[in-house]
Design an enzyme around this catalytic site. Structure first.
Site, PDB file in Angstrom:
ATOM      1  NE  ARG A 281      -4.085  -1.870   0.135  1.00 62.09           N
ATOM      2  CZ  ARG A 281      -4.070  -3.011  -0.520  1.00 62.09           C
ATOM      3  NH1 ARG A 281      -3.018  -3.321  -1.245  1.00 62.09           N
ATOM      4  NH2 ARG A 281      -5.095  -3.835  -0.461  1.00 62.09           N
ATOM      5  CD  GLU A 309      -2.354   2.868  -6.021  1.00 65.05           C
ATOM      6  OE1 GLU A 309      -3.480   2.367  -6.306  1.00 65.05           O
ATOM      7  OE2 GLU A 309      -1.385   2.192  -5.668  1.00 65.05           O
ATOM      8  CG  HIS A 328      -2.091  -1.346  -7.402  1.00 63.89           C
ATOM      9  ND1 HIS A 328      -2.643  -0.535  -6.447  1.00 63.89           N
ATOM     10  CD2 HIS A 328      -2.058  -2.591  -6.849  1.00 63.89           C
ATOM     11  CE1 HIS A 328      -2.960  -1.251  -5.372  1.00 63.89           C
ATOM     12  NE2 HIS A 328      -2.615  -2.503  -5.601  1.00 63.89           N
TER      13      HIS A 328
END
Length: 371
Positions: A281, A309, A328
């Site tokens: 994370r 993000e 990601h």
């Protein structure tokens, strides 16, 4: 102990075959009902042919169709299931199969005292999928997170090796018309100290992959006891000692306790030339401080997650040869995705058949610290 409902199904199938052999009319199909609460595109992504055959053998399956999808404002994003379609699709279902794009399953699905007894999630975290209150109603939940963890482990190992050998710099030199970099060499992973923050399933996958390298693996996780650490072949350490490693990788859940845990001060304690990998994370690490040390040439980093993000980086960051950036996708592989439904349904069927918990079972006892 064998599940009574499934025993009845097995006996029913036997009686049906026996009656067919005698020329009698078959008894009604009494397979459990499964609702696939995922778009056709997502089903093609996470359900391989062998799993489709298994579903047809063991369940009466209701698949969502194009008519059950919600409209999307952004055509670049995949269509998700319309929340309004969930009650219709899940009506009378014993099991629901979910994945990315499945709407949150509200408590109202179980409000009448009925509702599915099993949620099989062919994706990672279930924290945004269900209300934990349903666990108190005897609902068993399974997540394919441990299968995704293997893909993440491979990403972390690949990033560590790529940056340790300084491959982006050599790649850039060749592309610019250069050749060998005088006085500049990469390093080996073998025998190095590897610090791991968080003993999650992704960390355990990486630990398995690191075994041939004979690394000195130290893990910081307040929930990891000495006995379990010994089973994993690692040693525990405080956070300060863990970050003092040639390789540092982060594997923590997105909970308040982990936000900003790798502080600016801790980043200064990471040795010169070390490789830092974050695939968990973005908020777990002070991203600005890390990038300062990367741009200064002191550290190497691989980032798959960000805060926020998607990230918006300056040109100096985008051109850094000691920085690997990915969107990601650490857990996103073709083979891994196709395996997800089969992985989670295998455990769901073991639970229905025998009451046994497989690795994808979501333990209510650790809900608060789970990813």
């Amino acid at each position: 102990m064998r599940n009574r409902a499934w025993t009845c199904i097995t006996e029913s199938a036997y009686r049906q075959d026996h009656r067919r052999s005698e020329g009698a009319d078959p008894v009604p199909d009494s397979r459990l009902r499964l609702a696939a609460l995922l778009s056709p595109a997502r089903a093609a992504d996470v359900v391989d042919p062998a799993t489709r055959r298994l579903l047809d053998e063991r369940f009466e399956v209701v698949w969502a169709g194009e008519q059950h999808l919600a409209g999307v404002d952004d055509p670049t994003k995949p269509a998700a299931l319309d929340p309004a379609a969930v009650p219709e699709l899940a009506a009378g279902a014993d099991v629901v199969l979910t994945s990315w794009g499945t709407p949150t399953l509200g408590k109202e699905l179980w409000s009448a005292g009925t509702g599915p007894k099993v949620v099989a999630h062919a994706a990672g975290t279930v924290k945004n999928l269900i209300d934990p209150a349903i666990l108190d109603q005897g609902v068993s939940v399974f997540s394919a997170g441990p299968r995704i963890a293997w893909s993440v482990g491979e990403y972390c190992l690949a990033s560590m090796l790529t940056l340790a050998r300084r491959l982006p710099r050599f790649d850039g030199a060749i592309r610019a018309g250069g050749w060998k970099q005088s006085g500049f060499r990469g390093h080996e992973l073998a025998g190095a100290k590897v610090g791991i923050v968080g003993a999650s399933s992704t960390a355990r996958a990486l630990i398995t992959l690191l075994k041939p390298f004979g690394c000195d693996i130290v893990v910081y996780d307040p929930y990891l006891n000495a006995e379990r650490a010994a089973q994993l072949g690692v040693r525990t350490a405080e956070l300060g000692e863990t970050v003092d490693s040639a390789f540092l990788t982060i594997h923590v859940p997105n909970v308040p306790e982990t936000k900003g845990m790798i502080t600016r001060e801790l980043i200064t304690r990471i040795p010169d030339g070390a490789v830092v990998v974050n695939s968990s994370r973005g908020p777990a690490i002070d991203q600005a401080a890390l990038l300062e040390h990367v741009l200064g040439g002191r550290l190497y980093a691989a980032l798959d997650v960000y805060d926020p993000e998607p990230p918006r980086f300056e040109e100096s960051v985008l051109r850094a040869e000691n920085l690997l950036l990915s969107p990601h996708v650490a857990g996103d592989t073709a083979e891994g995705h196709l395996a997800l439904a089969g992985y989670v349904l295998k455990d769901a069927l073991s639970w229905l058949d025998h009451g046994t918990r497989g690795p994808s079972f979501v333990d209510p006892a650790v809900w608060s610290i789970a990813a």
